[in-house]
Write a protein that holds these residues in place. Structure first.
Motif, PDB file in Angstrom:
ATOM      1  N   GLU A 178       0.808  -1.216   0.000  1.00  0.00           N
ATOM      2  CA  GLU A 178       0.000   0.000   0.000  1.00  0.00           C
ATOM      3  C   GLU A 178       0.843   1.269   0.000  1.00  0.00           C
ATOM      4  O   GLU A 178       0.347   2.340  -0.340  1.00  0.00           O
ATOM      5  N   SER A 179       2.129   1.141   0.387  1.00  0.00           N
ATOM      6  CA  SER A 179       2.992   2.322   0.406  1.00  0.00           C
ATOM      7  C   SER A 179       3.720   2.537  -0.919  1.00  0.00           C
ATOM      8  O   SER A 179       4.443   3.526  -1.073  1.00  0.00           O
ATOM      9  N   HIS A 180       3.542   1.638  -1.884  1.00  0.00           N
ATOM     10  CA  HIS A 180       4.172   1.783  -3.193  1.00  0.00           C
ATOM     11  C   HIS A 180       3.721   3.102  -3.829  1.00  0.00           C
ATOM     12  O   HIS A 180       2.539   3.459  -3.738  1.00  0.00           O
ATOM     13  N   PRO A 181       4.633   3.859  -4.460  1.00  0.00           N
ATOM     14  CA  PRO A 181       4.242   5.152  -5.049  1.00  0.00           C
ATOM     15  C   PRO A 181       3.050   5.050  -6.010  1.00  0.00           C
ATOM     16  O   PRO A 181       2.202   5.944  -6.038  1.00  0.00           O
ATOM     17  N   ALA A 182       2.976   3.958  -6.781  1.00  0.00           N
ATOM     18  CA  ALA A 182       1.832   3.806  -7.702  1.00  0.00           C
ATOM     19  C   ALA A 182       0.531   3.625  -6.934  1.00  0.00           C
ATOM     20  O   ALA A 182      -0.524   4.116  -7.359  1.00  0.00           O
ATOM     21  N   ALA A 183       0.584   2.929  -5.796  1.00  0.00           N
ATOM     22  CA  ALA A 183      -0.616   2.752  -4.973  1.00  0.00           C
ATOM     23  C   ALA A 183      -1.035   4.080  -4.354  1.00  0.00           C
ATOM     24  O   ALA A 183      -2.234   4.398  -4.294  1.00  0.00           O
ATOM     25  N   VAL A 184      -0.076   4.852  -3.909  1.00  0.00           N
ATOM     26  CA  VAL A 184      -0.380   6.159  -3.314  1.00  0.00           C
ATOM     27  C   VAL A 184      -1.026   7.076  -4.350  1.00  0.00           C
ATOM     28  O   VAL A 184      -2.012   7.765  -4.063  1.00  0.00           O
ATOM     29  N   GLU A 185      -0.491   7.085  -5.563  1.00  0.00           N
ATOM     30  CA  GLU A 185      -1.049   7.934  -6.612  1.00  0.00           C
ATOM     31  C   GLU A 185      -2.441   7.468  -7.028  1.00  0.00           C
ATOM     32  O   GLU A 185      -3.355   8.282  -7.235  1.00  0.00           O
ATOM     33  N   LEU A 186      -2.640   6.149  -7.140  1.00  0.00           N
ATOM     34  CA  LEU A 186      -3.951   5.638  -7.501  1.00  0.00           C
ATOM     35  C   LEU A 186      -4.971   5.969  -6.409  1.00  0.00           C
ATOM     36  O   LEU A 186      -6.107   6.353  -6.706  1.00  0.00           O
ATOM     37  N   ARG A 187      -4.555   5.839  -5.139  1.00  0.00           N
ATOM     38  CA  ARG A 187      -5.451   6.193  -4.042  1.00  0.00           C
ATOM     39  C   ARG A 187      -5.870   7.653  -4.141  1.00  0.00           C
ATOM     40  O   ARG A 187      -7.046   7.989  -3.942  1.00  0.00           O
ATOM     41  N   ARG A 188      -4.934   8.527  -4.460  1.00  0.00           N
ATOM     42  CA  ARG A 188      -5.246   9.957  -4.595  1.00  0.00           C
ATOM     43  C   ARG A 188      -6.267  10.190  -5.701  1.00  0.00           C
ATOM     44  O   ARG A 188      -7.238  10.939  -5.519  1.00  0.00           O
ATOM     45  N   ARG A 189      -6.074   9.544  -6.845  1.00  0.00           N
ATOM     46  CA  ARG A 189      -6.985   9.748  -7.977  1.00  0.00           C
ATOM     47  C   ARG A 189      -8.377   9.186  -7.686  1.00  0.00           C
ATOM     48  O   ARG A 189      -9.394   9.790  -8.038  1.00  0.00           O
ATOM     49  N   LEU A 190      -8.431   8.030  -7.017  1.00  0.00           N
ATOM     50  CA  LEU A 190      -9.727   7.445  -6.672  1.00  0.00           C
ATOM     51  C   LEU A 190     -10.465   8.316  -5.660  1.00  0.00           C
ATOM     52  O   LEU A 190     -11.679   8.534  -5.775  1.00  0.00           O
ATOM     53  N   ARG A 191      -9.740   8.823  -4.660  1.00  0.00           N
ATOM     54  CA  ARG A 191     -10.361   9.718  -3.679  1.00  0.00           C
ATOM     55  C   ARG A 191     -10.904  10.974  -4.359  1.00  0.00           C
ATOM     56  O   ARG A 191     -11.996  11.456  -4.028  1.00  0.00           O
ATOM     57  N   GLN A 192     -10.150  11.489  -5.301  1.00  0.00           N
ATOM     58  CA  GLN A 192     -10.583  12.693  -6.013  1.00  0.00           C
ATOM     59  C   GLN A 192     -11.862  12.418  -6.801  1.00  0.00           C
ATOM     60  O   GLN A 192     -12.828  13.190  -6.743  1.00  0.00           O
ATOM     61  N   ASP A 193     -11.878  11.316  -7.541  1.00  0.00           N
ATOM     62  CA  ASP A 193     -13.060  10.976  -8.347  1.00  0.00           C
ATOM     63  C   ASP A 193     -14.298  10.781  -7.467  1.00  0.00           C
ATOM     64  O   ASP A 193     -15.383  11.300  -7.765  1.00  0.00           O
ATOM     65  N   ILE A 194     -14.138  10.015  -6.393  1.00  0.00           N
ATOM     66  CA  ILE A 194     -15.283   9.739  -5.526  1.00  0.00           C
ATOM     67  C   ILE A 194     -15.708  10.994  -4.768  1.00  0.00           C
ATOM     68  O   ILE A 194     -16.898  11.261  -4.591  1.00  0.00           O
ATOM     69  N   GLY A 195     -14.729  11.799  -4.346  1.00  0.00           N
ATOM     70  CA  GLY A 195     -15.053  13.054  -3.671  1.00  0.00           C
ATOM     71  C   GLY A 195     -15.890  13.970  -4.545  1.00  0.00           C
ATOM     72  O   GLY A 195     -16.838  14.608  -4.066  1.00  0.00           O
ATOM     73  N   GLU A 196     -15.563  14.031  -5.831  1.00  0.00           N
ATOM     74  CA  GLU A 196     -16.350  14.851  -6.754  1.00  0.00           C
ATOM     75  C   GLU A 196     -17.796  14.357  -6.818  1.00  0.00           C
ATOM     76  O   GLU A 196     -18.738  15.165  -6.839  1.00  0.00           O
ATOM     77  N   GLU A 197     -17.963  13.048  -6.839  1.00  0.00           N
ATOM     78  CA  GLU A 197     -19.317  12.491  -6.939  1.00  0.00           C
ATOM     79  C   GLU A 197     -20.109  12.686  -5.646  1.00  0.00           C
ATOM     80  O   GLU A 197     -21.318  12.945  -5.686  1.00  0.00           O
ATOM     81  N   VAL A 198     -19.438  12.564  -4.500  1.00  0.00           N
ATOM     82  CA  VAL A 198     -20.125  12.786  -3.222  1.00  0.00           C
ATOM     83  C   VAL A 198     -20.574  14.242  -3.116  1.00  0.00           C
ATOM     84  O   VAL A 198     -21.708  14.531  -2.699  1.00  0.00           O
TER      85      VAL A 198
END
Length: 283
Positions: A248-268
């Motif tokens: 979960e600390s892999h840079p790609a995982a961190v970046e994907l988490r950021r993008r998913l949070r952004q997408d879902i935050g926009e929808e909420v």
């Protein structure tokens, strides 16, 4: 991991599948309506054979509704659902459903009898029923609990029995509706790790509904983010290009988490605004 579970897995057993035996799934411009309520709108997805796809999105966005349509429990208003090119017209043993609640188990049957229930309904011999039950109980690490009843197991163990019961039908597509959502955090983490192993061993295609971004990153080959409902659709699809087991600390995982949070935050935020609430004013 207990010694009993380790002993279960150490025993020689047949491989549940030979190569990839999962089914390819196509969701083609699917609309689902319940009377005047428009649940999902023009959803299109192609899911490869043997893929693990997570559906992620805010509450009420139609994730479970789409899963129910793939299971054959709900008929789309328009569009098409196909599994290996065959239209979905109703429930089928080749499409297994794992529910969030372990109440789907039969309390009056033992663990072995629960897992053997599907093969018994298909008319297989008693010997084959027992062989399949033992095979899949070993796969989920519960062979040592075969003669217990569901009430004698923990919540996490009952969920593993439910997974084994679905897999004993040898489905090519497994549909999972937040199967770990009602579990405590520690048990949930253990079962997430187990699910990845079970999926790789079985070779099935999996469509997994979750609200948990970290769970999606841990499990999925791809994550499909849905828009807020009603009339929800697919907002974005992300590949999870990370080796297994996942860090979960892999840079790609961190970046994907950021993008998913952004997408879902926009929808909420959009959903709150549609309800007459302004999340910016609440700050």
């Amino acid at each position: 991991m207990t010694k009993a579970i380790e002993a279960d897995r150490a025993q020689p057993r047949p491989t549940p599948g030979s190569g990839t035996r999962g089914a390819a799934v196509r969701v083609d411009a699917v609309d689902i309506r319940f009377g005047s309520f428009h649940a999902v709108r023009e959803i299109s997805l192609d899911i490869a054979a043997g893929e693990f796809l997570c559906l992620l999105g805010p509450s009420g966005c139609g994730k479970s509704t789409l899963l129910s349509a793939l299971a054959g429990f709900v008929t789309p208003y328009q569009g098409a659902l196909t599994v290996d090119g065959m239209p979905v017209t109703g429930p089928d043993p080749e499409r297994g459903m794992v529910f969030q609640s372990h109440e789907a188990l039969f309390d009056w049957l033992t663990v072995r009898q629960n897992v053997a229930f599907g093969p018994r309904m298909r008319g297989t011999s008693r010997a084959e029923q027992e062989e399949l039950a033992d095979e899949y109980l070993r796969l989920v690490g519960l062979r040592h609990c075969a003669d217990r009843y569901p009430a004698q197991l923990s919540g996490g163990m009952r969920q593993r029995v439910q997974i084994a019961r679905v897999l004993a039908n040898q489905p090519r597509l497994v549909l999972m509706d937040e199967p770990f959502g009602a579990l405590d955090a520690q048990t949930r983490q253990v079962l997430q790790e187990e699910m990845s192993r079970i999926w790789q061993a079985s070779g099935c295609t999996v469509v997994f509904v979750t609200h948990d971004i970290d769970e999606a990153i841990l499990l999925a080959d791809r994550v499909a983010v849905m828009t807020a409902g009603p009339a929800a659709s697919v907002k974005s699809v992300y590949p999870v290009d990370l080796p297994r087991p996942r860090d979960e600390s892999h840079p790609a995982a961190v970046e994907l988490r950021r993008r998913l949070r952004q997408d879902i935050g926009e929808e909420v935020r959009k959903a709150l605004q549609d309800q007459g609430l302004d999340p910016e004013e609440e700050r």
